[in-house]
Design a protein around this motif. Structure first.
Motif, PDB file in Angstrom:
ATOM      1  N   ASN A  62      -6.162   2.043   8.052  1.00 29.24           N
ATOM      2  CA  ASN A  62      -6.258   0.698   8.586  1.00 29.24           C
ATOM      3  C   ASN A  62      -6.220  -0.340   7.486  1.00 29.24           C
ATOM      4  N   ALA A  63      -6.443  -1.590   7.893  1.00 27.48           N
ATOM      5  CA  ALA A  63      -6.294  -2.695   6.944  1.00 27.48           C
ATOM      6  C   ALA A  63      -7.332  -2.677   5.847  1.00 27.48           C
ATOM      7  N   THR A  64      -8.414  -1.918   5.993  1.00 27.96           N
ATOM      8  CA  THR A  64      -9.426  -1.860   4.944  1.00 27.96           C
ATOM      9  C   THR A  64      -9.174  -0.725   3.973  1.00 27.96           C
ATOM     10  N   GLY A  65      -8.192   0.126   4.276  1.00 29.77           N
ATOM     11  CA  GLY A  65      -7.939   1.276   3.423  1.00 29.77           C
ATOM     12  C   GLY A  65      -8.717   2.493   3.846  1.00 29.77           C
ATOM     13  N   ASP A  66      -9.494   2.401   4.946  1.00 31.97           N
ATOM     14  CA  ASP A  66     -10.245   3.544   5.426  1.00 31.97           C
ATOM     15  C   ASP A  66      -9.353   4.458   6.241  1.00 31.97           C
ATOM     16  N   LEU A  67      -9.692   5.738   6.267  1.00 30.72           N
ATOM     17  CA  LEU A  67      -8.953   6.693   7.078  1.00 30.72           C
ATOM     18  C   LEU A  67      -9.662   6.899   8.401  1.00 30.72           C
ATOM     19  N   GLY A  68      -8.876   6.928   9.483  1.00 23.12           N
ATOM     20  CA  GLY A  68      -9.407   7.329  10.766  1.00 23.12           C
ATOM     21  C   GLY A  68     -10.270   6.308  11.470  1.00 23.12           C
ATOM     22  N   THR A  69     -10.253   5.073  11.103  1.00 25.17           N
ATOM     23  CA  THR A  69     -11.033   4.052  11.785  1.00 25.17           C
ATOM     24  C   THR A  69     -10.152   3.381  12.818  1.00 25.17           C
ATOM     25  N   GLU A  70     -10.520   3.442  14.070  1.00 27.97           N
ATOM     26  CA  GLU A  70      -9.654   2.941  15.126  1.00 27.97           C
ATOM     27  C   GLU A  70      -9.631   1.430  15.188  1.00 27.97           C
ATOM     28  N   ASN A  83     -10.912   4.987  -1.460  1.00 23.60           N
ATOM     29  CA  ASN A  83     -10.179   4.298  -0.407  1.00 23.60           C
ATOM     30  C   ASN A  83      -9.061   3.418  -0.953  1.00 23.60           C
ATOM     31  N   VAL A  84      -9.312   2.774  -2.088  1.00 20.33           N
ATOM     32  CA  VAL A  84      -8.264   1.960  -2.707  1.00 20.33           C
ATOM     33  C   VAL A  84      -7.119   2.845  -3.168  1.00 20.33           C
ATOM     34  N   MET A  85      -7.444   3.982  -3.786  1.00 23.80           N
ATOM     35  CA  MET A  85      -6.400   4.886  -4.260  1.00 23.80           C
ATOM     36  C   MET A  85      -5.598   5.458  -3.095  1.00 23.80           C
ATOM     37  N   LEU A  86      -6.266   5.781  -1.998  1.00 20.90           N
ATOM     38  CA  LEU A  86      -5.560   6.263  -0.818  1.00 20.90           C
ATOM     39  C   LEU A  86      -4.637   5.185  -0.252  1.00 20.90           C
ATOM     40  N   TRP A  87      -5.120   3.960  -0.245  1.00 16.79           N
ATOM     41  CA  TRP A  87      -4.331   2.826   0.256  1.00 16.79           C
ATOM     42  C   TRP A  87      -3.084   2.617  -0.600  1.00 16.79           C
ATOM     43  N   LEU A  88      -3.254   2.653  -1.907  1.00 22.58           N
ATOM     44  CA  LEU A  88      -2.128   2.488  -2.819  1.00 22.58           C
ATOM     45  C   LEU A  88      -1.137   3.640  -2.689  1.00 22.58           C
ATOM     46  N   ASN A  89      -1.653   4.854  -2.600  1.00 22.25           N
ATOM     47  CA  ASN A  89      -0.782   6.019  -2.484  1.00 22.25           C
ATOM     48  C   ASN A  89       0.007   5.992  -1.174  1.00 22.25           C
ATOM     49  N   TYR A  90      -0.626   5.534  -0.117  1.00 17.98           N
ATOM     50  CA  TYR A  90       0.045   5.432   1.179  1.00 17.98           C
ATOM     51  C   TYR A  90       1.236   4.483   1.094  1.00 17.98           C
ATOM     52  N   HIS A  91       1.021   3.306   0.519  1.00 21.04           N
ATOM     53  CA  HIS A  91       2.119   2.343   0.406  1.00 21.04           C
ATOM     54  C   HIS A  91       3.172   2.825  -0.589  1.00 21.04           C
ATOM     55  N   TYR A  92       2.744   3.499  -1.639  1.00 25.03           N
ATOM     56  CA  TYR A  92       3.696   4.077  -2.587  1.00 25.03           C
ATOM     57  C   TYR A  92       4.613   5.060  -1.875  1.00 25.03           C
ATOM     58  N   ARG A  93       4.041   5.947  -1.072  1.00 19.94           N
ATOM     59  CA  ARG A  93       4.846   6.943  -0.382  1.00 19.94           C
ATOM     60  C   ARG A  93       5.803   6.303   0.623  1.00 19.94           C
ATOM     61  N   GLN A  94       5.344   5.257   1.278  1.00 20.28           N
ATOM     62  CA  GLN A  94       6.233   4.540   2.200  1.00 20.28           C
ATOM     63  C   GLN A  94       7.451   3.978   1.467  1.00 20.28           C
ATOM     64  N   LEU A  95       7.206   3.322   0.349  1.00 23.57           N
ATOM     65  CA  LEU A  95       8.271   2.656  -0.388  1.00 23.57           C
ATOM     66  C   LEU A  95       9.144   3.626  -1.169  1.00 23.57           C
ATOM     67  N   SER A  96       8.599   4.784  -1.512  1.00 22.75           N
ATOM     68  CA  SER A  96       9.347   5.734  -2.349  1.00 22.75           C
ATOM     69  C   SER A  96      10.423   6.488  -1.572  1.00 22.75           C
ATOM     70  N   ASP A  97      10.441   6.349  -0.249  1.00 25.32           N
ATOM     71  CA  ASP A  97      11.468   7.029   0.540  1.00 25.32           C
ATOM     72  C   ASP A  97      12.871   6.569   0.150  1.00 25.32           C
ATOM     73  N   ASN A  98      12.992   5.267  -0.149  1.00 26.27           N
ATOM     74  CA  ASN A  98      14.319   4.709  -0.438  1.00 26.27           C
ATOM     75  C   ASN A  98      14.405   3.988  -1.779  1.00 26.27           C
TER      76      ASN A  98
END
Length: 199
Positions: free
Chosen positions: A9-17, A122-137
């Motif tokens: 989510n927007a806070t970088g937490d996993l699994g928060t609805e 949580n910050v590292m997970l947030w950064l890694n998530y966006h990195y993986r999104q952008l690294s596709d292309n």
């Protein structure tokens, strides 16, 4: 929105609805059209603060007191190899110059983690998530540029960002956080020879 998107989510937490919360003025966040567009939200509630914004706020307060505090860490010895491995040319100098802030960033993370807030993870997970999104292309310097742009865009829309922070300082502090994540191998690929140091 995919199921993966909903897991971070927007806070970088996993699994928060519930990723939004009303804050003042009846929770109205009409001044944040980007957040509405990204999350397709029709209710008048403002998004929660990003955890990374708190880190950047702290850096802005402390960056002027930086000292040469690079620790004798074996992980630092493979940075040049990782830079080459990921085809970084323009960002090579940024990585070299901003490595001196890694100790400061680590101390900020430690302070928050000691209070039980687990912000570093949580910050590292947030950064890694966006990195993986952008690294596709994307790859190399362009990928680093896009990741910096993504961080600055998200943080600049956070209502808890310091009101008096200059745009140049926001970008600089975001670069510091990204280089720290690069050094800690949370973003970009790790050379095979680096596994001995980081596993």
């Amino acid at each position: 929105m995919t199921s993966i998107d909903m897991n971070i989510n927007a806070t970088g937490d996993l699994g928060t609805e519930n990723i939004f919360v009303g804050v003042g003025n009846g929770g109205n966040y009409n001044n944040y059209p980007k957040a509405k567009a990204v999350y397709n939200i029709t209710t008048d509630r403002r998004p929660k603060a990003l955890r990374i914004t708190e880190i950047i706020n702290c850096l802005d307060e402390r960056a002027q007191t930086i000292t040469q505090d690079v620790e004798q860490n074996p992980v630092l010895f493979y940075i040049e190899e990782k830079v080459k491995f990921n085809s970084l040319k323009r960002w090579r100098q940024d990585v070299c110059d901003l490595t001196v802030y890694s100790g400061m960033v680590s101390r900020i993370y430690k302070e928050f983690d000691e209070n039980g807030r687990n912000k570093s993870r949580n910050v590292m997970l947030w950064l890694n998530y966006h990195y993986r999104q952008l690294s596709d292309n994307n790859k190399g310097d362009e990928l680093f540029d896009l990741l910096l742009e993504r961080v600055c865009e998200e943080v600049s829309g956070d209502f808890r960002l310091k009101e008096d922070i200059m745009e140049e300082d926001l970008i600089y502090n975001a670069r510091i956080v990204l280089v720290d994540a690069f050094i800690k191998c949370k973003i970009f690929e790790k050379p095979v020879s680096a596994h001995a140091y980081t596993t």
